[in-house]
Scaffold this motif. Structure first.
Motif, PDB file in Angstrom:
ATOM      1  N   LEU A  35       0.823  -1.205   0.000  1.00 52.56           N
ATOM      2  CA  LEU A  35       0.000   0.000   0.000  1.00 52.56           C
ATOM      3  C   LEU A  35       0.859   1.257   0.000  1.00 52.56           C
ATOM      4  O   LEU A  35       0.547   2.226  -0.702  1.00 52.56           O
ATOM      5  N   ALA A  36       1.949   1.240   0.766  1.00 54.90           N
ATOM      6  CA  ALA A  36       2.847   2.404   0.815  1.00 54.90           C
ATOM      7  C   ALA A  36       3.494   2.655  -0.541  1.00 54.90           C
ATOM      8  O   ALA A  36       3.587   3.807  -0.993  1.00 54.90           O
ATOM      9  N   LEU A  66       2.275   1.774  -3.415  1.00 50.90           N
ATOM     10  CA  LEU A  66       1.229   2.206  -4.337  1.00 50.90           C
ATOM     11  C   LEU A  66       0.911   3.683  -4.139  1.00 50.90           C
ATOM     12  O   LEU A  66       0.801   4.440  -5.106  1.00 50.90           O
ATOM     13  N   ILE A  67       0.797   4.111  -2.896  1.00 54.01           N
ATOM     14  CA  ILE A  67       0.551   5.526  -2.611  1.00 54.01           C
ATOM     15  C   ILE A  67       1.743   6.362  -3.060  1.00 54.01           C
ATOM     16  O   ILE A  67       1.587   7.451  -3.624  1.00 54.01           O
ATOM     17  N   ASP A  68       2.956   5.849  -2.845  1.00 55.15           N
ATOM     18  CA  ASP A  68       4.161   6.545  -3.266  1.00 55.15           C
ATOM     19  C   ASP A  68       4.201   6.712  -4.783  1.00 55.15           C
ATOM     20  O   ASP A  68       4.625   7.747  -5.290  1.00 55.15           O
ATOM     21  N   ILE A  88       1.629   6.995  -6.688  1.00 52.18           N
ATOM     22  CA  ILE A  88       0.625   7.998  -7.051  1.00 52.18           C
ATOM     23  C   ILE A  88       1.159   9.399  -6.774  1.00 52.18           C
ATOM     24  O   ILE A  88       0.997  10.315  -7.585  1.00 52.18           O
ATOM     25  N   VAL A  89       1.840   9.573  -5.643  1.00 50.03           N
ATOM     26  CA  VAL A  89       2.341  10.884  -5.250  1.00 50.03           C
ATOM     27  C   VAL A  89       3.550  11.291  -6.082  1.00 50.03           C
ATOM     28  O   VAL A  89       3.599  12.401  -6.630  1.00 50.03           O
TER      29      VAL A  89
END
Length: 96
Positions: free
Chosen positions: A45-46, A48-50, A52-53
């Motif tokens: 999840l980290a 994946l969020i990274d 996106i950011v």
């Protein structure tokens, strides 16, 4: 990458199974495999969020156009590691 992560997850579960069989404490399957599955899921999840950011190739300080492994692939690999571990913990819960 997904295949390597899945194989790594299966190897981790195998090591925990051997440890549980030798010690006779099958609760290791729940605690150790469950923890590894949860940590791998959080890392997936980290990443994946990274992705996106920051995007798949850049960093905060410089945009690396030649990044060898994208963050999305890392997220998939950690997700593949989480599947066998979480499944082993779930089987222990249901069977126990």
């Amino acid at each position: 990458m997904i295949k390597k992560g899945f194989i790594a997850g299966i190897v981790m579960v195998g090591i925990v199974l051997v440890l549980a069989a030798f010690t006779g404490k099958w609760s290791y399957l729940y605690f150790v495999s469950g923890t590894m599955g949860a940590v791998s899921l959080v890392l997936a999840l980290a990443y994946l969020i990274d992705s996106i950011v920051l995007g798949s190739t850049g960093t905060f300080f410089s945009a690396k156009k030649t990044r060898k492994v994208s963050r999305v692939e890392d997220a998939k690999r950690f997700g593949a590691i989480a599947v066998p571990n979480a499944l082993a913990a779930l089987i222990y819960i249901v069977a126990g």
